[in-house]
Motif scaffolding. Structure first.
Motif, mmCIF file in Angstrom:
data_model
loop_
_atom_site.group_PDB
_atom_site.id
_atom_site.type_symbol
_atom_site.label_atom_id
_atom_site.label_comp_id
_atom_site.label_asym_id
_atom_site.label_seq_id
_atom_site.Cartn_x
_atom_site.Cartn_y
_atom_site.Cartn_z
ATOM 1 N N THR A 98 0.888 -1.348 -0.235
ATOM 2 C CA THR A 98 0.219 0.079 -0.199
ATOM 3 C C THR A 98 0.783 1.364 0.202
ATOM 4 O OG1 THR A 98 -0.189 0.037 2.294
ATOM 5 C CG2 THR A 98 -1.845 -1.319 1.223
ATOM 6 N N GLY A 99 2.155 0.985 0.625
ATOM 7 C CA GLY A 99 2.691 2.330 0.795
ATOM 8 C C GLY A 99 2.311 3.375 1.651
ATOM 9 N N ASN A 100 1.523 2.765 2.814
ATOM 10 C CA ASN A 100 0.804 3.766 3.609
ATOM 11 C C ASN A 100 1.289 3.241 4.897
ATOM 12 O OD1 ASN A 100 -0.674 5.085 5.507
ATOM 13 N ND2 ASN A 100 -2.594 5.394 4.002
ATOM 14 N N TRP A 101 2.153 3.976 5.778
ATOM 15 C CA TRP A 101 2.666 3.305 7.076
ATOM 16 C C TRP A 101 1.400 3.158 8.133
ATOM 17 C CZ3 TRP A 101 1.957 5.992 11.621
ATOM 18 C CH2 TRP A 101 1.703 7.524 11.547
ATOM 19 N N GLN A 102 0.296 4.062 7.971
ATOM 20 C CA GLN A 102 -0.865 4.152 8.873
ATOM 21 C C GLN A 102 -1.664 2.899 8.474
ATOM 22 O OE1 GLN A 102 -2.674 7.934 7.875
ATOM 23 N NE2 GLN A 102 -1.660 9.059 9.885
ATOM 24 N N VAL A 103 -1.673 2.586 7.441
ATOM 25 C CA VAL A 103 -2.456 1.115 6.996
ATOM 26 C C VAL A 103 -1.663 -0.044 7.647
ATOM 27 C CG1 VAL A 103 -3.284 -0.487 5.361
ATOM 28 C CG2 VAL A 103 -3.717 2.136 5.059
ATOM 29 N N GLY A 104 -0.073 0.062 7.383
ATOM 30 C CA GLY A 104 0.653 -1.007 7.812
ATOM 31 C C GLY A 104 0.588 -1.211 9.390
ATOM 32 N N LEU A 105 0.567 0.118 10.189
ATOM 33 C CA LEU A 105 0.477 -0.074 11.524
ATOM 34 C C LEU A 105 -0.646 -0.519 11.917
ATOM 35 C CD1 LEU A 105 1.929 0.829 14.155
ATOM 36 C CD2 LEU A 105 1.033 2.923 14.020
ATOM 37 N N GLY A 106 -1.793 -0.057 11.454
ATOM 38 C CA GLY A 106 -3.181 -0.564 11.811
ATOM 39 C C GLY A 106 -3.275 -2.226 11.508
ATOM 40 N N SER A 107 -2.612 -2.460 10.436
ATOM 41 C CA SER A 107 -2.682 -4.097 10.247
ATOM 42 C C SER A 107 -1.805 -4.709 11.210
ATOM 43 C CB SER A 107 -2.175 -4.159 8.819
ATOM 44 O OG SER A 107 -2.902 -3.603 8.021
ATOM 45 N N LEU A 108 -0.760 -4.127 11.625
ATOM 46 C CA LEU A 108 -0.044 -4.881 12.716
ATOM 47 C C LEU A 108 -0.953 -4.868 14.078
ATOM 48 C CD1 LEU A 108 2.622 -5.786 13.716
ATOM 49 C CD2 LEU A 108 3.372 -3.363 14.403
ATOM 50 N N LEU A 109 -1.535 -3.825 14.222
ATOM 51 C CA LEU A 109 -2.272 -3.805 15.642
ATOM 52 C C LEU A 109 -3.384 -4.938 15.522
ATOM 53 C CD1 LEU A 109 -2.215 -0.099 16.658
ATOM 54 C CD2 LEU A 109 -0.796 -1.984 17.486
ATOM 55 N N VAL A 110 -4.064 -4.742 14.376
ATOM 56 C CA VAL A 110 -5.298 -5.881 14.342
ATOM 57 C C VAL A 110 -4.805 -7.233 14.425
ATOM 58 C CG1 VAL A 110 -7.351 -6.508 12.721
ATOM 59 C CG2 VAL A 110 -6.769 -4.013 13.358
#
Length: 349
Positions: A32-44
């Motif tokens: 995605t190139g989006n760190w917020q999506v990556g971080l959210g995915s990590l937490l979920v």
């Protein structure tokens, strides 16, 4: 963090969830190139993985472990135990659970081995008890049947048979008295009347009372040189007298002609006194030493019964000394001699 095999279930669930979440989250970030999506995915993914793994472990693994603990303790869980199973047990690592189960297994093995030994001793004791009773009873029966069968008319035979019958009755009475005494000692029903007395004076008294038996074998009875100085003990004098009589009688029975019986007395630590009775007789084989204080145990069955006695003397000695809170021991070498010693409490002011 500790090694994986020492982790608690919650730590193991978090560790596994993190291993799953980080690579997936990194992959999503690159896609995605989006760190917020990556971080959210990590937490979920971490939260979902942690919950799924923990629930699976608690439901399918620790439910079984809890059952194992209940089986180990052989009990329906109390409220306190349920609290333990709910909150404390899940904090334990698999290795800790394994250690608990292994400790329980070792304890059970020891219990089973002890039960087997006790069962073997029980069978042997019952066999010996039956033999001890049968011998005089059959002898009495034989004498009585012979007398009733016509031998009563012969005065010499009648007198001899009645005397032998009387001896066997005395043997039965002594056996019953010894069994009764040892049972009372085991149950703690015989109270000790402790007092201060000089142990050397008691030993000399016993030497005098048994002098006919010792002189018959020309056995010399002495107190060891250097042990003559009076030492005071605090114990039940009559019970200690019984112990010493048994030990000196045994030393006489199994001592050699023209031998020696030596009493040694040592003030060991201002709190205990060690008394030892030694002979230079036939001795005891090493294999028999651990069992000589058992009821009816004989190192040589035929020879021991020929010597007389009920086979309970040393067992009674052991119970009397243990009733005083002290210990008794034996040292012996075949054809060299035997030493039996016990401790008593020192003089009490």
């Amino acid at each position: 963090m500790s090694s994986a095999k020492n982790l608690s279930p919650r730590q193991l669930a978090a560790f596994t969830a993190a291993i799953l979440a980080f690579p997936i989250a990194i992959g999503i970030f690159f896609l995605t190139g989006n760190w917020q999506v990556g971080l959210g995915s990590l937490l979920v993914i971490f939260a979902g993985g942690y919950w799924l793994i923990l629930v699976t472990m608690e439901r399918f693994i620790y439910r079984k472990i809890k059952l194992i603990y209940k089986l180990i303790y052989h009990t329906k869980a109390t409220k306190k135990e349920e609290m333990y199973f709910k909150y404390i047990l899940p904090q334990k690592s698999i290795d800790e659970v394994r250690a608990d189960v292994e400790a329980w297994g070792e304890h059970r093995i020891r219990e089973i081995e002890l039960l087997r030994q006790n069962e073997a001793y029980r069978k042997e004791f019952l066999q010996n008890l039956a033999h001890e009773f049968k011998t005089p009873i059959f002898a009495i029966q034989g004498y009585v049947d012979t007398l009733l069968g016509g031998a009563m008319e012969e005065e010499a035979i009648r007198k001899r048979f009645l005397e032998n019958t009387s001896k066997n009755v005395d043997r039965l009475v002594n056996l019953m008295n010894d069994l009764d005494e040892i049972s009372k000692l085991e149950r703690g029903e015989q109270l000790l009347a402790k007092q201060n007395f000089h142990i050397q004076d008691l030993i000399k008294e016993i030497y005098d009372s048994l002098s006919i038996k010792t002189q018959a074998k020309n056995i010399h009875t002495v107190i060891k040189r250097g042990c003559e100085a009076p030492i005071t003990v605090f114990a039940d004098k009559e019970k200690v007298k019984q112990v010493l009589i048994n030990l000196v009688e045994n030393a006489t029975k199994y001592g050699k002609h023209n031998g020696n019986i030596v009493a040694s007395i040592y003030d060991t630590d201002d709190q205990h006194v060690l008394i030892e009775i030694s002979d230079d007789g036939i001795g005891i084989e090493e294999e028999h030493l651990p069992r000589i204080f058992e009821r009816f145990y004989r190192t040589d069955t035929a020879r021991s019964r020929d010597k007389g006695g009920t086979g309970l003397g040393l067992a009674i000695c052991k119970h009397i000394i243990e009733a005083h809170g002290q210990s008794i021991h034996v040292r012996s070498t075949p054809d060299v001699g035997t030493t039996i010693g016990f401790t008593l409490e020192s003089k009490r002011d």
